[in-house]
Design a protein around this motif. Structure first.
Motif, PDB file in Angstrom:
ATOM      1  N   HIS A 256      -1.618   3.897   5.609  1.00 22.00           N
ATOM      2  CA  HIS A 256      -2.108   2.979   6.631  1.00 22.00           C
ATOM      3  C   HIS A 256      -2.251   1.553   6.107  1.00 22.00           C
ATOM      4  N   VAL A 257      -1.848   1.341   4.857  1.00 24.09           N
ATOM      5  CA  VAL A 257      -1.911   0.003   4.260  1.00 24.09           C
ATOM      6  C   VAL A 257      -0.495  -0.572   4.216  1.00 24.09           C
ATOM      7  N   GLU A 258      -0.197  -1.479   5.130  1.00 27.30           N
ATOM      8  CA  GLU A 258       1.123  -2.110   5.180  1.00 27.30           C
ATOM      9  C   GLU A 258       1.100  -3.401   4.362  1.00 27.30           C
ATOM     10  N   LEU A 259       2.114  -3.588   3.535  1.00 26.14           N
ATOM     11  CA  LEU A 259       2.170  -4.765   2.675  1.00 26.14           C
ATOM     12  C   LEU A 259       3.119  -5.815   3.246  1.00 26.14           C
ATOM     13  N   LEU A 260       2.650  -7.062   3.253  1.00 23.60           N
ATOM     14  CA  LEU A 260       3.432  -8.204   3.728  1.00 23.60           C
ATOM     15  C   LEU A 260       3.474  -9.255   2.630  1.00 23.60           C
ATOM     16  N   THR A 261       4.570  -9.948   2.526  1.00 27.76           N
ATOM     17  CA  THR A 261       4.660 -11.030   1.541  1.00 27.76           C
ATOM     18  C   THR A 261       4.155 -12.353   2.118  1.00 27.76           C
ATOM     19  N   GLU A 262       3.989 -12.406   3.452  1.00 27.47           N
ATOM     20  CA  GLU A 262       3.431 -13.576   4.121  1.00 27.47           C
ATOM     21  C   GLU A 262       2.443 -13.104   5.171  1.00 27.47           C
ATOM     22  N   ARG A 263       1.483 -13.945   5.504  1.00 25.57           N
ATOM     23  CA  ARG A 263       0.448 -13.561   6.486  1.00 25.57           C
ATOM     24  C   ARG A 263       1.030 -13.368   7.887  1.00 25.57           C
ATOM     25  N   ASN A 264       1.915 -14.257   8.288  1.00 20.58           N
ATOM     26  CA  ASN A 264       2.521 -14.175   9.625  1.00 20.58           C
ATOM     27  C   ASN A 264       1.499 -14.226  10.754  1.00 20.58           C
ATOM     28  N   GLY A 265       0.337 -14.798  10.472  1.00 18.27           N
ATOM     29  CA  GLY A 265      -0.666 -14.947  11.514  1.00 18.27           C
ATOM     30  C   GLY A 265      -1.422 -13.684  11.867  1.00 18.27           C
ATOM     31  N   GLU A 266      -1.210 -12.583  11.125  1.00 15.82           N
ATOM     32  CA  GLU A 266      -1.874 -11.310  11.438  1.00 15.82           C
ATOM     33  C   GLU A 266      -3.119 -11.149  10.568  1.00 15.82           C
ATOM     34  N   PRO A 267      -4.106 -10.360  11.062  1.00 14.77           N
ATOM     35  CA  PRO A 267      -5.298 -10.094  10.240  1.00 14.77           C
ATOM     36  C   PRO A 267      -4.900  -9.297   8.993  1.00 14.77           C
ATOM     37  N   THR A 268      -5.105  -9.870   7.838  1.00  3.75           N
ATOM     38  CA  THR A 268      -4.726  -9.221   6.586  1.00  3.75           C
ATOM     39  C   THR A 268      -5.784  -9.471   5.525  1.00  3.75           C
ATOM     40  N   VAL A 269      -5.656  -8.750   4.423  1.00  3.17           N
ATOM     41  CA  VAL A 269      -6.520  -8.939   3.258  1.00  3.17           C
ATOM     42  C   VAL A 269      -5.627  -9.310   2.082  1.00  3.17           C
ATOM     43  N   GLU A 270      -5.972 -10.381   1.379  1.00  2.00           N
ATOM     44  CA  GLU A 270      -5.160 -10.803   0.257  1.00  2.00           C
ATOM     45  C   GLU A 270      -5.366  -9.858  -0.930  1.00  2.00           C
ATOM     46  N   MET A 271      -4.256  -9.434  -1.508  1.00  5.25           N
ATOM     47  CA  MET A 271      -4.274  -8.457  -2.593  1.00  5.25           C
ATOM     48  C   MET A 271      -3.444  -8.944  -3.777  1.00  5.25           C
ATOM     49  N   ILE A 272      -3.743  -8.369  -4.942  1.00  6.84           N
ATOM     50  CA  ILE A 272      -2.936  -8.588  -6.146  1.00  6.84           C
ATOM     51  C   ILE A 272      -2.366  -7.235  -6.569  1.00  6.84           C
ATOM     52  N   ILE A 273      -1.052  -7.183  -6.769  1.00  7.23           N
ATOM     53  CA  ILE A 273      -0.415  -5.941  -7.208  1.00  7.23           C
ATOM     54  C   ILE A 273      -0.725  -5.707  -8.682  1.00  7.23           C
ATOM     55  N   ARG A 274      -1.341  -4.566  -8.969  1.00  9.33           N
ATOM     56  CA  ARG A 274      -1.672  -4.245 -10.354  1.00  9.33           C
ATOM     57  C   ARG A 274      -0.675  -3.273 -10.981  1.00  9.33           C
ATOM     58  N   GLN A 275      -0.142  -2.344 -10.185  1.00  5.94           N
ATOM     59  CA  GLN A 275       0.822  -1.395 -10.749  1.00  5.94           C
ATOM     60  C   GLN A 275       1.669  -0.816  -9.632  1.00  5.94           C
ATOM     61  N   ILE A 276       2.965  -0.683  -9.886  1.00  4.70           N
ATOM     62  CA  ILE A 276       3.885  -0.058  -8.933  1.00  4.70           C
ATOM     63  C   ILE A 276       4.392   1.239  -9.548  1.00  4.70           C
ATOM     64  N   HIS A 277       4.235   2.342  -8.819  1.00  3.56           N
ATOM     65  CA  HIS A 277       4.722   3.652  -9.259  1.00  3.56           C
ATOM     66  C   HIS A 277       5.869   4.036  -8.336  1.00  3.56           C
ATOM     67  N   ALA A 278       7.095   3.937  -8.833  1.00  6.47           N
ATOM     68  CA  ALA A 278       8.262   4.073  -7.963  1.00  6.47           C
ATOM     69  C   ALA A 278       9.012   5.385  -8.124  1.00  6.47           C
ATOM     70  N   ALA A 279       8.502   6.321  -8.904  1.00  3.41           N
ATOM     71  CA  ALA A 279       9.183   7.605  -9.074  1.00  3.41           C
ATOM     72  C   ALA A 279       9.047   8.442  -7.809  1.00  3.41           C
ATOM     73  N   GLY A 280      10.155   9.073  -7.374  1.00  3.56           N
ATOM     74  CA  GLY A 280      10.116   9.903  -6.179  1.00  3.56           C
ATOM     75  C   GLY A 280      10.477   9.123  -4.934  1.00  3.56           C
ATOM     76  N   PRO A 281      10.511   9.800  -3.790  1.00  2.00           N
ATOM     77  CA  PRO A 281      10.933   9.158  -2.529  1.00  2.00           C
ATOM     78  C   PRO A 281       9.908   8.185  -1.960  1.00  2.00           C
ATOM     79  N   VAL A 282       8.646   8.336  -2.331  1.00  3.49           N
ATOM     80  CA  VAL A 282       7.587   7.464  -1.825  1.00  3.49           C
ATOM     81  C   VAL A 282       6.983   6.703  -3.001  1.00  3.49           C
ATOM     82  N   ALA A 283       6.911   5.396  -2.865  1.00  9.05           N
ATOM     83  CA  ALA A 283       6.336   4.555  -3.917  1.00  9.05           C
ATOM     84  C   ALA A 283       4.847   4.361  -3.682  1.00  9.05           C
ATOM     85  N   ARG A 284       4.084   4.278  -4.780  1.00  8.45           N
ATOM     86  CA  ARG A 284       2.651   4.008  -4.703  1.00  8.45           C
ATOM     87  C   ARG A 284       2.379   2.656  -5.359  1.00  8.45           C
TER      88      ARG A 284
END
Length: 328
Positions: A256-284
Motif C-alpha cells: 500500500h506504499v506507492e513510491l513516486l520520484t516527484e510529488r505531482n501535487g498528491e499527498p505524500t510523505v518524503e522518504m529516504i531509500i535506505r536499502q533495496i532488496h531486488a531478489a525475486g519477482p517482488v522488490a522490497r
C-alpha cells in the motif's frame, strides 16, 4: 457437523488458557485457529476433541451438548504435528487401525477394510505404499498417512494440530495446498491449529486470531488481513509498518506504499531509500521518513523498480494508499 462454543473458560491453576470464548463453526467449514504460543488455540482444539475438559461454558455439536460425550463416540478424527504413526505397522495397518479396534459388532469385514484403506491410499496420493513402514516414507508422506488414518473412521469433524509444523518449507507449502483441495472434495468440518499466518490465510475459510486466551478477531482471510481489528492483528498477520499520524498510529502494508520520484501535487510523505532488496519477482524497499526517522517498507514489482530507477540514499515520495489507524 456444526459446532457452537459458548462462554468457554479453561484455567490451569491460576493461569487462564481460555477466557470467555465464543465461536460458531458451520457444517463443512474449514476454520484456522491462529495465534502465538500460549494464545489458547491448542487447548480449544483439545476441548473440541474431548481430550480436555473446560471449567465453564458449553460446546454444542449439531445442537447437542457434547460435554459428557466420550471421545470414542464423537466421530472426530485427530491429526497431530508429529504423525503419531505406529512404527512397527506398515502404512496399510496404520490406516486400518481405527477400524480393526472397533467392537466386533461394529467392525467392518476384512474385505471392506481392505477396500476402504486402498481407496484412502489413492485419495492421499499414496497408492502402492501400503506395505511400506513409516520409516521408509518422507515427512510429507507420513503426514498423509496420518490424515488417511483420521479419515478412515468417517469423521464428521476433523481436527488438525499444527499438522505441517515438522515439515520443511517446500513440503509444507505443497501439503497445505493439497489439504485445501482434499477439503473441497470431502467437505468435512475441519478445525486446524497453526501459528503460521501464510498457512491460515491460504487454506482457511475463516481465521480465528487468538491472543492471551482471548479471540482477537474472526473473519475471512481477506477480512482479517485487510481490516485488522487491533494493532496485534495488524502486526501478527504479515509485514506492516507503523507511522505516527495526527489521530494515532497508522499500520501500513508494504504493497500500500506507492513510491513516486516527484510529488505531482498528491499527498505524500518524503522518504529516504535506505536499502533495496531486488531478489525475486517482488522488490522490497526499506525507507526512512525524512522528518521523523520512522522506518517504512514498500513492495513493488521488479518492472516498476526498473522504471523508477531507484537507488540507495535517494529521496522519494511515498503515497499511502491504505492503512489501519488505531489510537495510541
Amino acid at each position: 457437523m456444526s459446532i457452537e462454543v459458548q462462554n468457554l473458560t479453561k484455567r490451569f491453576g491460576t493461569t487462564a488458557a481460555l477466557e470467555n470464548i465464543n465461536l460458531s463453526v458451520k457444517k463443512g467449514e474449514l476454520i484456522a485457529l491462529l495465534g502465538p504460543s500460549g494464545s489458547g488455540k491448542t487447548t480449544l482444539l483439545r476441548i473440541l476433541a474431548g481430550l480436555e475438559t473446560h471449567d465453564t461454558g458449553s460446546v454444542f455439536v449439531d445442537g447437542a451438548d457434547s460435554t459428557k460425550a466420550p471421545v470414542r463416540n464423537r466421530q472426530t478424527g485427530f491429526v497431530f504435528q508429529h504423525y503419531a504413526l505406529f512404527r512397527h505397522m506398515n502404512v496399510f495397518d496404520n490406516i486400518a487401525f481405527g477400524l480393526k479396534v472397533r467392537p466386533f459388532w461394529k467392525r467392518p469385514k476384512s474385505a471392506e477394510i481392505e477396500e476402504k484403506v486402498n481407496r484412502l491410499l489413492e485419495l492421499v496420493q499414496l497408492g502402492g505404499f501400503g506395505k511400506r513402514l513409516p520409516a521408509q516414507l518422507s515427512g510429507g508422506q507420513r503426514q498423509r498417512v496420518a490424515l488417511a488414518r483420521a479419515l478412515a473412521i468417517d469423521p464428521k469433524l476433523l481436527l488438525l494440530d499444527e499438522p505441517f509444523g515438522a515439515l520443511d518449507a517446500r513440503v509444507r507449502k505443497d501439503l497445505r495446498r493439497w489439504v485445501r483441495e482434499l477439503h473441497n472434495q470431502l467437505h468435512i468440518t475441519t478445525v486446524f491449529v497453526t501459528h503460521d499466518q501464510d498457512e491460515a490465510l491460504e487454506i482457511a475459510d475463516r481465521v480465528v486470531v487468538m491472543r492471551n486466551a482471548h479471540i482477537e478477531q474472526i473473519g475471512t482471510p481477506q477480512e482479517v488481513y485487510d481490516h485488522p481489528s487491533s494493532p496485534f492483528v495488524a502486526q501478527f498477520l504479515g509485514t506492516v509498518s507503523e507511522m505516527n499520524v495526527e489521530n494515532g498510529v497508522a499500520y501500513v502494508r508494504p504493497h500500500h506504499v506507492e513510491l513516486l520520484t516527484e510529488r505531482n501535487g498528491e499527498p505524500t510523505v518524503e522518504m529516504i531509500i535506505r536499502q533495496i532488496h531486488a531478489a525475486g519477482p517482488v522488490a522490497r524497499v526499506d525507507l526512512e521518513r525524512a522528518d521523523t526517522g520512522e522506518k517504512i517498507e514498500s513492495s513493488l514489482t521488479r518492472q516498476k523498480l526498473d522504471q523508477l530507477q531507484l537507488e540507495n540514499g535517494q529521496r522519494v515520495f511515498a503515497k499511502i494508499r491504505e492503512s489501519s489507524v488505531f489510537p495510541k
